[in-house]
Design a protein around this motif. Structure first.
Motif, PDB file in Angstrom:
ATOM      1  N   MET A   1       0.832  -1.202   0.000  1.00  0.00           N
ATOM      2  CA  MET A   1       0.000   0.000   0.000  1.00  0.00           C
ATOM      3  C   MET A   1       0.867   1.252   0.000  1.00  0.00           C
ATOM      4  O   MET A   1       1.951   1.265   0.590  1.00  0.00           O
ATOM      5  CB  MET A   1      -0.919   0.010   1.230  1.00  0.00           C
ATOM      6  N   GLN A   2       0.373   2.279  -0.662  1.00  0.00           N
ATOM      7  CA  GLN A   2       1.059   3.559  -0.705  1.00  0.00           C
ATOM      8  C   GLN A   2       0.285   4.577   0.130  1.00  0.00           C
ATOM      9  O   GLN A   2      -0.937   4.631   0.094  1.00  0.00           O
ATOM     10  CB  GLN A   2       1.173   4.052  -2.144  1.00  0.00           C
ATOM     11  N   GLU A  28       9.914   2.942   3.936  1.00  0.00           N
ATOM     12  CA  GLU A  28       9.769   1.485   4.022  1.00  0.00           C
ATOM     13  C   GLU A  28       8.352   1.092   4.448  1.00  0.00           C
ATOM     14  O   GLU A  28       7.882   0.002   4.122  1.00  0.00           O
ATOM     15  CB  GLU A  28      10.800   0.904   4.995  1.00  0.00           C
ATOM     16  N   GLY A  30       5.775   2.528   3.351  1.00  0.00           N
ATOM     17  CA  GLY A  30       4.884   2.820   2.236  1.00  0.00           C
ATOM     18  C   GLY A  30       4.485   4.276   2.126  1.00  0.00           C
ATOM     19  O   GLY A  30       3.658   4.632   1.275  1.00  0.00           O
ATOM     20  N   GLU A  32       5.072   7.427   0.688  1.00  0.00           N
ATOM     21  CA  GLU A  32       5.868   7.842  -0.461  1.00  0.00           C
ATOM     22  C   GLU A  32       6.001   9.353  -0.596  1.00  0.00           C
ATOM     23  O   GLU A  32       6.927   9.836  -1.254  1.00  0.00           O
ATOM     24  CB  GLU A  32       5.276   7.258  -1.746  1.00  0.00           C
ATOM     25  N   THR A 246      -4.422   9.045  -0.214  1.00  0.00           N
ATOM     26  CA  THR A 246      -3.231   9.414  -0.985  1.00  0.00           C
ATOM     27  C   THR A 246      -3.635  10.173  -2.234  1.00  0.00           C
ATOM     28  O   THR A 246      -3.044  11.212  -2.572  1.00  0.00           O
ATOM     29  CB  THR A 246      -2.425   8.159  -1.358  1.00  0.00           C
TER      30      THR A 246
END
Length: 260
Positions: A1-2, A28, A30, A32, A246
């Motif tokens: 997952m981001q 690490e 996720g 970003e 996101t």
């Protein structure tokens, strides 16, 4: 997952001993993209240094925090405006009104917010709003200035259902952080039914760490804890929360930055 952390002071002195390690933990996990709200003139160099070292992950915003508004706030705002004229930023902020610590400078805080609202309009940038113990005072200024062009986020939202609905009517989003994990945080009664399209995730690192880290230094790597709690409250999956929040964050801030 981001994930995206829509509000983190990763340039803070509290991260000086292990800043790179802290950011690596976030990546690490996720996370970003991390958006960094400014505080005052003293925080600018440290913030821009982090952005220069992590240009694809960490993005600067420019503003004057209400807790740093003084009698001479115009001088600070002149520097804010000078920077906004020089280079791109992802938002105007962190700005707003804070009546938790000090009520004596309310008039100055109100005027500082009005000026930063005007700067957001001038530069077509979103606003990052701080409204601790001052939702009504800040919302009234946004309401008066809203001409269809203002957008942004009420960061660290912990208000009522009625206040959340007002934020949405104003065309703004809600920044949801560690308070959502607190036993008596109240967001479990506010968020259901609002819709993921109105939410951003944030840490406000190094402050307001989520359970089970409450009371300790917060950091962007803890964003998944907020996401899973929001998912539990809304009855959806963590992946749905991660994807929607996101997307919302990048839509709001990416237009002004280098993300598109």
């Amino acid at each position: 997952m981001q994930f995206s952390d829509s509000h983190a002071h990763v340039y803070s002195e509290q991260f000086k001993p292990d800043q790179d390690e802290m950011l690596l933990r976030a990546f690490e996990a996720g996370v970003e993209t991390i958006f960094m709200p400014n505080i005052d003139h003293d925080s600018i160099d440290a913030m821009l240094e982090v952005e220069a070292r992590y240009p694809n992950q960490c993005f600067a915003q420019m503003g004057l925090h209400p807790c740093h508004v003084t009698r001479n706030f115009e001088r600070e705002l002149y520097e804010v405006e000078t920077w906004l004229n020089q280079r791109p930023f992802a938002a105007v902020g962190e700005c707003g009104i804070d009546l938790y610590w000090d009520k004596t400078l309310l008039t100055e805080q109100q005027e500082a917010l009005r000026i930063q609202v005007a700067l957001a309009k001038k530069h077509n940038l979103p606003l990052v709003l701080h409204t601790r113990d001052a939702f009504r005072e800040a919302a009234d200024i946004i309401t008066a200035a809203q001409d269809g062009t203002l957008r942004g986020v009420f960061h660290c939202f912990s208000g009522t259902r009625e206040e959340a609905e007002e934020v949405i009517r104003l065309g703004f989003r809600l920044g949801i952080g560690g308070v959502s994990t607190f036993k008596n945080g109240g967001l479990d009664k506010v968020l259901p039914g609002l819709g993921l399209e109105h939410l951003l995730l944030e840490t406000d690192a190094p402050y307001l760490a989520p359970v089970p880290h409450r009371g300790k230094r917060n950091e962007p790597a803890y964003i998944p804890l907020v996401a899973y709690r929001v998912a539990e409250i809304l009855g959806v999956t963590g992946a749905e929360v991660a994807a929607a929040t996101t997307r919302n964050t990048l839509e709001l801030f990416g237009e002004a930055g280098r993300l598109k």
